[in-house]
Design a protein around this motif. Structure first.
Motif, PDB file in Angstrom:
ATOM      1  N   UNK A   1       2.248   6.961 -10.374  1.00 13.60           N
ATOM      2  CA  UNK A   1       3.177   7.699 -11.247  1.00 13.60           C
ATOM      3  C   UNK A   1       3.607   6.853 -12.450  1.00 13.60           C
TER       4      UNK A   1
ATOM      5  N   UNK B   1       0.833  -1.203   0.000  1.00 13.93           N
ATOM      6  CA  UNK B   1       0.000   0.000   0.000  1.00 13.93           C
ATOM      7  C   UNK B   1       0.864   1.247   0.000  1.00 13.93           C
TER       8      UNK B   1
ATOM      9  N   UNK C   1      -5.868  12.546  -8.487  1.00 16.18           N
ATOM     10  CA  UNK C   1      -4.701  13.419  -8.625  1.00 16.18           C
ATOM     11  C   UNK C   1      -4.939  14.554  -9.623  1.00 16.18           C
ATOM     12  N   UNK C   2      -6.149  14.590 -10.206  1.00 14.62           N
ATOM     13  CA  UNK C   2      -6.428  15.605 -11.217  1.00 14.62           C
ATOM     14  C   UNK C   2      -5.640  15.365 -12.495  1.00 14.62           C
TER      15      UNK C   2
ATOM     16  N   UNK D   1      -4.502   3.690   5.943  1.00 20.34           N
ATOM     17  CA  UNK D   1      -3.161   3.813   5.352  1.00 20.34           C
ATOM     18  C   UNK D   1      -3.273   3.939   3.834  1.00 20.34           C
ATOM     19  N   UNK D   2      -4.174   3.146   3.267  1.00 23.09           N
ATOM     20  CA  UNK D   2      -4.397   3.246   1.817  1.00 23.09           C
ATOM     21  C   UNK D   2      -4.887   4.651   1.457  1.00 23.09           C
TER      22      UNK D   2
ATOM     23  N   UNK E   1      -8.658  18.029 -15.517  1.00 24.78           N
ATOM     24  CA  UNK E   1      -7.840  17.702 -16.673  1.00 24.78           C
ATOM     25  C   UNK E   1      -8.720  17.609 -17.917  1.00 24.78           C
TER      26      UNK E   1
ATOM     27  N   UNK F   1      -2.066   7.046   1.741  1.00 23.18           N
ATOM     28  CA  UNK F   1      -1.083   6.887   0.655  1.00 23.18           C
ATOM     29  C   UNK F   1      -1.567   7.663  -0.568  1.00 23.18           C
ATOM     30  N   UNK F   2      -2.877   7.567  -0.844  1.00 23.42           N
ATOM     31  CA  UNK F   2      -3.438   8.326  -1.970  1.00 23.42           C
ATOM     32  C   UNK F   2      -3.371   9.833  -1.665  1.00 23.42           C
TER      33      UNK F   2
ATOM     34  N   UNK G   1      -5.149  -0.192   8.250  1.00 18.37           N
ATOM     35  CA  UNK G   1      -4.775  -0.553   6.877  1.00 18.37           C
ATOM     36  C   UNK G   1      -5.632   0.212   5.865  1.00 18.37           C
TER      37      UNK G   1
ATOM     38  N   UNK H   1       1.016   2.425  -3.952  1.00 19.63           N
ATOM     39  CA  UNK H   1       0.092   3.480  -4.400  1.00 19.63           C
ATOM     40  C   UNK H   1       0.841   4.595  -5.141  1.00 19.63           C
TER      41      UNK H   1
ATOM     42  N   UNK I   1       1.986  15.117  -5.731  1.00 24.01           N
ATOM     43  CA  UNK I   1       2.101  14.952  -7.176  1.00 24.01           C
ATOM     44  C   UNK I   1       0.862  15.327  -7.968  1.00 24.01           C
TER      45      UNK I   1
ATOM     46  N   UNK J   1      -2.827  17.665  -8.872  1.00 26.30           N
ATOM     47  CA  UNK J   1      -3.094  19.037  -9.296  1.00 26.30           C
ATOM     48  C   UNK J   1      -2.984  20.006  -8.114  1.00 26.30           C
TER      49      UNK J   1
ATOM     50  N   UNK K   1       0.198  11.093  -2.045  1.00 26.68           N
ATOM     51  CA  UNK K   1       0.557  11.120  -3.475  1.00 26.68           C
ATOM     52  C   UNK K   1      -0.130  12.294  -4.151  1.00 26.68           C
TER      53      UNK K   1
END
Lengths: 144, 494
Positions: free
Chosen positions: A40, A31, B415-416, B46-47, A109, B50-51, B43, A35, B58, B60, B54
């Motif tokens: 990426x 995870x 993440x756009x 956590x997922x 986007x 993590x998103x 858990x 992820x 990373x 938009x 990110x």
């Protein structure tokens, strides 16, 4: 040989099922590393491989305008243009080439697949009044 | 059950000492006792995180199209204030993934139990800092940048990433969940407001704990760790530092722990371990609820610009006013009312020397059987807890309803980047039931006021056994509470 819970406990005072511990650890690693790496990798490698891609980030001219402001394409080859505005609503038009991307909304986007039918150098611009320096919001498409 | 709760009724309706142990429901008992319940929660989160991280680093830069901003500051924040804290205390802390890696490093195991924690120096947290003061300053240091943190995904990601790194560093030096208890910017207000929650973990039978010498809930057993939050569950009376990890349910070999449903706010009547650190936390949270309402919901563009660091000079002025108003202005204003409360309480006491004694100072007041000014100030400050929490719930209505529709696009395109995982990426912004928001906010504030007045009256009776003195003393406090409610209502209604 797989360590038993009893053996581990005797050694360290730890009461645990080693196989379960390993599986959970792998899930957690999958995870927390999977992820970001997966996202990426998909965005930077898998998607562009499906089709030539132009990744464009758009700001007001004061903050850099179109990036990139020169796009290269091949006649007859479909290109995916992915446009993202990071400030206000913009558009991208190249009238001589028949390319028109309406409203590139901030944070959303906008994706357009386009196939150029003629070669040459074509200007493109923003057609939405986006800032006092909006008239300078231009770029060039080179079709080979 | 503490004696002070017996015979009391919350809002005149709910007996303060009523409890229902959820562990009596066999399935729920098994679920809560299982180590896997908490782990699965971690858990899943956590997922999500993590998103979120990110997306923060990373994705938009447009906040309302970024998973990090939408999920944390619209969905999570609203769920925390509107559901988790009032109904389930610090249950978020049990499933929070941020300090989980630190805890696993300390234990050198994820699913197992062990007597000693080998992965840490295990130092005791400094005695002078065993309170909420540090948390208050960390929170204020974070809150001043809230204009940036709640709108810039990268800022949210740095905040969350910073918490992970700091919790790991702290866990290597100090014992157990020292970070969560003494440093986490979220933990402080969760702790204070959880005293209002309708859920608690407590011992079932006092006598069993008294006779049980091993104190497994504190020291640990083969089945579970000693309280990771360094509480003594066998003697716990308040929710402040109970992380709802359910570890004591596992470690107690006598099954003498209970997960109780209870009336709201009974911990606020417990006259034990109260402190000015918690009072200031109450001032900070209520002050922030008011200021954030003015900044985020009000019509004052210059305030938004200043909080959003449009220029450093305006942000500098804003910071001075922000810190000054919350850390000094609000406590001083409350102090004036508390002083009046102490004065009126003393004046209503029949013996004239007692009044003079109160004026002469706390020692003389104590001799005359009067509470000191500090005691009056401190005890009444806990009446701000229900009002503060309700203020935040009312504020959250105004954030949640107009903005919740942003959640649909971001779960499809976190993440756009132009993804459309669930087909909802193009769902337009759709303000939801915004017309009824004020009709939810005002009753919420009034409910908070009623709870606060109820607790003020009860605390007043404890401070002044003489009913006339209690009645006089509580009057300025009620006036202050009403004043705060009117200001918040004005901010929400415009």
């Amino acid at each position: 040989m797989m360590a038993t819970a009893k053996a581990v406990k005797a050694k360290t005072g730890l009461k645990v099922s080693v196989p379960v511990e390993i599986i959970v650890l792998l899930v957690l690693l999958a995870i927390s590393i999977g992820v970001p790496v997966g996202a990426f990798y998909y965005e930077d490698t898998v998607r562009p491989a499906q089709m030539p891609t132009v990744d464009m980030v758009v700001h007001r001219v004061e903050d850099g305008g179109f990036k990139p402001n020169e796009i290269r394409m091949k006649k007859g080859e479909t290109v995916r243009i992915i446009a993202r505005s990071e400030d206000v609503v913009h558009t991208l038009v190249a009238p001589d080439l028949g390319l028109f991307i309406p409203e590139i909304y901030p944070g959303k986007t906008t994706i357009l697949e386009f196939t150029p039918e003629q070669t040459g150098t074509f200007p493109f611009m923003c057609a939405t009044w986006c800032s006092p320096m909006h008239p300078g919001m231009t770029g060039t498409i080179v079709v080979e | 059950m503490r004696e002070e709760l017996k015979g009391e009724k919350i809002l005149g309706l709910m007996p303060a000492d009523w409890r229902y142990d959820l562990l009596k429901i066999p399935v729920l008992g098994a679920v809560l006792r299982s180590r896997w319940t908490v782990l699965i929660g971690i858990i899943v989160n956590l997922f999500m995180f993590a998103v979120i991280l990110t997306a923060g680093w990373g994705g938009t830069v447009i906040g309302n199209r970024n998973f990090a901003i939408v999920i944390i500051w619209i969905v999570w924040w609203s769920a925390l204030m509107m559901v988790m804290v009032p109904f389930a205390s610090r249950v978020w802390c049990s499933a929070c993934p941020l300090p989980a890696p630190a805890e696993w490093i300390q234990r050198l195991t994820i699913t197992g139990t062990r007597g000693k924690l080998p992965g840490t120096l295990g130092k005791k947290w400094p005695k002078a800092l065993r309170n909420m003061w540090l948390v208050n300053f960390v929170f204020m240091g974070t809150a001043i940048f809230s204009g940036m943190i709640t709108t810039r995904p990268w800022a949210t990601a740095y905040l969350l990433g910073g918490i992970i790194v700091l919790s790991i560093i702290a866990s290597l030096i100090w014992e157990k969940r020292s970070f969560c208890r003494y440093l986490c910017p979220v933990g402080g207000f969760l702790g204070l407001y959880s005293n209002f929650a309708s859920l608690e973990i407590r011992r079932s039978d006092n006598a069993v704990c008294k006779d049980h010498k091993r104190k497994e809930c504190f020291l640990g057993s083969e089945e579970g760790y000693g309280c990771p939050w360094m509480e003594a569950p066998f003697d716990m009376e308040r929710n402040t530092y109970c992380g709802m990890c359910f570890e004591c349910l596992r470690s107690c070999s006598l099954n003498n722990m209970a997960v109780n449903l209870r009336p709201w706010g009974t911990d606020l009547l417990v006259d034990k371990k109260r402190g000015l650190d918690e009072s200031w936390k109450a001032f900070i949270m209520l002050g922030c609820a008011g200021l954030y309402s003015a900044i985020m919901l009000g019509p004052w563009g210059f305030l938004k610009d200043a909080a959003n660091i449009k220029t450093w000079s305006s942000f500098g002025i804003f910071s001075v006013l922000f810190f000054g108003a919350i850390l000094a202005g609000f406590p001083l204003l409350y102090g004036a009312f508390a002083w009046l409360a102490a004065k009126l309480g003393a004046a209503a006491t029949t013996s004239r020397p007692a009044v003079g004694a109160h004026a002469a100072g706390s020692e003389a007041a104590a001799e005359a059987g009067l509470p000191s000014f500090k005691k009056v100030y401190l005890d009444y400050s806990y009446t701000l807890v229900p009002m503060g929490l309700m203020g935040w719930i009312a504020f959250s209505f105004a954030i949640l309803f107009p903005n919740i529709s942003y959640a649909l696009p971001v779960i499809s395109d976190p993440f756009g980047w132009g993804w459309n995982l669930l087909g909802t990426a193009d769902f337009p912004w759709t303000p939801f039931l915004t017309g009824i928001v004020p009709y939810l906010q005002i009753p919420t504030l009034i409910l908070g006021l009623l709870f606060s007045i109820d607790f003020a009256v009860k605390i007043g009776r404890k401070l002044y056994p003489n009913p006339r003195a209690a009645g006089r003393s509580v009057t300025p406090v009620i006036l202050f509470l009403a004043m705060v409610t009117i200001v918040l209502s004005w901010l929400f209604m415009g």
